[in-house]
Design an enzyme around this catalytic site. Structure first.
Site, PDB file in Angstrom:
ATOM      1  N   CYS B 164       0.792  -1.232   0.000  1.00  9.83           N
ATOM      2  CA  CYS B 164       0.000   0.000   0.000  1.00  9.83           C
ATOM      3  C   CYS B 164       0.823   1.282   0.000  1.00  9.83           C
ATOM      4  CB  CYS B 164      -0.982  -0.039   1.159  1.00  9.83           C
ATOM      5  SG  CYS B 164      -1.984  -1.551   1.071  1.00  9.83           S
ATOM      6  N   HIS B 292      -2.856   7.951   6.147  1.00 10.80           N
ATOM      7  CA  HIS B 292      -3.075   6.610   5.594  1.00 10.80           C
ATOM      8  C   HIS B 292      -4.451   6.123   6.060  1.00 10.80           C
ATOM      9  CE1 HIS B 292      -2.041   3.013   3.566  1.00 10.80           C
ATOM     10  NE2 HIS B 292      -2.051   2.267   4.646  1.00 10.80           N
ATOM     11  N   HIS B 326      -9.959   1.836   0.541  1.00 12.17           N
ATOM     12  CA  HIS B 326      -8.505   1.720   0.531  1.00 12.17           C
ATOM     13  C   HIS B 326      -8.105   1.177  -0.840  1.00 12.17           C
ATOM     14  CE1 HIS B 326      -4.454   1.171   1.366  1.00 12.17           C
ATOM     15  NE2 HIS B 326      -4.480   0.404   2.439  1.00 12.17           N
TER      16      HIS B 326
END
Lengths: 263, 400
Positions: B164, B292, B326
């Site tokens: 990620c 994040h 996400h």
């Protein structure tokens, strides 16, 4: 652009026929070398991690450990670049097979082992390395692209860098698609400045892609059965100690590498 | 470490569940409208919410790119055609030459969805069906290999796949190549698409929420997975003095665990400090941070604590995962685009989904949209394997 100049301080290598860089040197001198044990030792990993790590991690950690030991650096201080064309093919095969048959039964551990940066993760955890780490891929040019990334990191940040390039053998139906029929891994520790551990100084320039440098037998066909073995022209150059070679760095881009006389 | 010479971001674009292109992102953010929907992806849909991009299936590649056809590359192609991005790359190609532009793209799973599909359709011998036979899509480099052809680029070309943080780290690699003179410009970005690997994989780790994700909410219970494509064109500032800038970046490793963040956020903090030093700014000069903020229990706890101990009360922070989900390997570029929207429009997107804030969150959190001048904006991206990256953006003319 002017040439990128970098020093090699350590070399690691593992394939089913050659257990380290010394074995490659011996092979190129015409000496018969005994094959290494069937599984890379990956001694840097703690035993419990070694048991649950996938093969791609064992292979990458094995060659990384060899190169770092030769360089004399503390692994915790090295920025690292892990290149692989296909990642862990046994894990990809397991994931896709399970998802096709019983997706809810997917193993959480095998999922987190499926990330392309699994070797970088296991390596930084095992060595306590907080330095930048990355994982890259570039199909047939993964070694050349990874080398370019590692060299720009070493020169741009003025710090030593560990480069690993490794691919496992294919599993299941994926094996015919990737064409990888045997594992191959190699590693270099690269430094921006010469030091006591310097084995060779390299000057790299980007060129339009021509043919990659031909390899002597029995190595000539290795890049066809493992994309990471595209590193062999440079590894052979390091074994010989002089000359030049060319590698692919992208689909139409090559890397010309001259070995310079050590200062 | 010397202060970095800033780079100009001369074009950028993002396509997410909020829509195609920057205007769609801005409109949804301004109206606090989430792009999440009930999971309608795949054959055996998990009961969860996803950030799916409409129209990917209806966006085929050009006929001469057919060997690259797969859902991930369709999303890439859809994303490339927004915000005049193709034309801007064309101008750069004419100006510098195709071999002087790097293509550096991040992705966590590339077109693994195509490989999953091939495994569902094996032939009688247990092999991939020969029709269609597209071996290039069954590799992590599929995305960048396609985009380099689509953009007719001939410079360095590499996939970064660090889960990620992937499409944040591409900015760092591009900056080094530019600084060393290998290239004159770089196309950076990332694409990840929904696939069974990530839906069932994160589900196996018990990280997927059954509801729309709630970053930094006291009752958060997991992530919502999304998909996205985003791209940016980086050049030297002299080429575009009025463009927003990449001011710095930081990268660091947790050395802790494959799928859980360091409990004190050590790698995240090292990346943040590295980014601030490289940008030559103090924490007090940061106006906005796109966090994040995945809505996983651990990530948000660790990241909120890092914000609380590093930044003054006036810094504004939020996660936009409640809007987009996400987007994994594309999260870095999507949230870079949102940070640039904050700079360009004087706008702080609220932390959608945080209706009952976790008490660990300090006064820095923007729970609702705010109007405010933003000169400096950061974006955090953290990945599996303890891989952390932080990017610093600034408006043109900003001087530390």
């Amino acid at each position: 652009m002017s040439a990128l100049r970098v020093c090699v301080e350590g070399v690691g290598l593992w394939s089913p026929q050659l257990g380290n860089f010394a074995a490659l040197q011996a092979l190129l001198c015409g000496t018969a070398v005994p094959p290494p044990p069937a599984r890379p030792a990956a001694a840097v990993l703690p035993p419990n991690e070694r048991r649950r790590a996938p093969e791609s991690v064992l292979l990458a950690v094995e060659v990384a450990g060899q190169a770092v030991a030769m360089s004399g650096h503390d692994a915790a201080t090295l920025a690292c670049v892990f290149a692989s064309s296909h990642g862990d093919q046994a894990t990809t095969d397991y994931m896709c097979r399970t998802l096709a048959q019983a997706p809810a039964e997917l193993s959480p551990t095998r999922f987190h082992n499926s990330v392309h940066n699994a070797p970088a993760g296991y390596w930084t955890i095992a060595t306590g390395c907080h330095a930048p780490s990355t994982a890259v891929a570039a199909q047939h040019a993964s070694f050349g692209a990874g080398l370019l990334e590692a060299v720009t990191l070493a020169l741009g940040e003025q710090r030593p860098v560990l480069l690993v390039c490794s691919d496992t053998a294919g599993s299941g139906p994926l094996r015919k698609v990737t064409g990888c029929t045997q594992p191959f891994g190699c590693a270099l520790v690269l430094s921006p400045t010469p030091g006591e551990a310097t084995l060779a100084q390299l000057a790299l320039t980007l060129t339009p892609l021509r043919m990659a440098t031909a390899l002597p037998e029995p190595l000539a066909s290795w890049p066809d059965i493992n994309t990471s073995a595209a590193a062999l022209p440079l590894l052979a150059l390091l074994a010989h100690g002089h000359g030049c070679c060319e590698l692919g760095a992208a689909a139409t881009l090559g890397l010309h590498i001259d070995m310079e006389d050590s200062a | 470490m010397p202060v970095m010479t800033p780079l100009a971001i001369t074009a950028h674009t993002a396509t997410t569940a909020l829509g195609c292109g920057l205007d769609a992102q801005l409109d949804a953010l301004r109206h606090a409208r989430s792009g999440l929907r009930r999971n309608d992806f795949g054959n055996a849909a998990l009961p969860c919410w996803i950030g799916r991009v409409d129209g990917v299936e209806d966006s085929p590649l050009a006929a001469d790119h057919a060997t690259w056809d797969c859902r991930n590359n369709r999303l890439a192609w859809l994303g490339l055609r927004q915000d005049d991005f193709l034309a801007r790359v064309h101008v750069a190609r004419e100006r510098y030459g195709p071999d002087r532009i790097a293509l550096l793209l991040g992705t966590s799973t590339a077109s693994i969805g195509a490989t999953e599909q091939a495994y569902r359709q094996l032939d009688a011998a247990g092999d991939f069906a020969r029709d269609p036979w597209h071996p290039g899509v069954h590799a992590p480099h599929s995305l960048a290999a396609f985009v380099t052809v689509a953009l007719s680029l001939e410079g360095p070309c590499m996939t970064i796949s660090t889960a990620c943080s992937s499409s944040a780290k591409v900015f760092a690699s591009a900056e080094r190549m530019l600084r060393l003179g290998l290239i004159d410009a770089a196309v950076v970005g990332g694409v990840d698409t929904l696939c069974d690997s990530v839906l069932f994989g994160f589900n196996a780790l018990e990280l997927v929420s059954a509801e729309p994700c709630r970053p930094f909410d006291a009752l958060r219970n997991g992530i919502s997975i999304g998909e996205a494509a985003g791209f940016a064109l980086l050049e030297r500032v002299e080429a575009a003095p009025d463009a927003p800038r990449l001011l710095g970046y930081g990268e660091a490793s947790d050395a802790h665990h494959m799928s859980t963040p360091h409990p004190q956020g050590l790698g995240a903090e090292l990346a943040l400090r590295d980014a601030l030093v490289r940008a030559g700014i103090a924490a007090e000069q940061v106006d906005y941070i796109n966090l994040h903020g995945t809505a996983s229990l651990k990530n948000d706890e660790v990241e909120a604590a890092l914000i609380g101990r590093t930044f003054p009360a006036g810094t504004r922070v939020s996660s936009t995962k409640g809007f987009t989900g996400h987007t994994l390997g594309a999260a870095g570029i999507v949230e870079a685009a949102i940070a640039l929207l904050a700079i360009g429009h004087g706008f702080i997107p609220g932390n959608l989904g945080g209706s009952a804030p976790d008490p660990i969150c300090g006064p820095q959190f923007a729970w609702r949209n705010e109007r405010r001048r933003v000169d400096v904006a950061l974006s955090n991206s953290f990945g599996f394997g303890g891989n952390n990256a932080c990017l610093v953006f600034a408006r043109a003319g900003f001087s530390a």
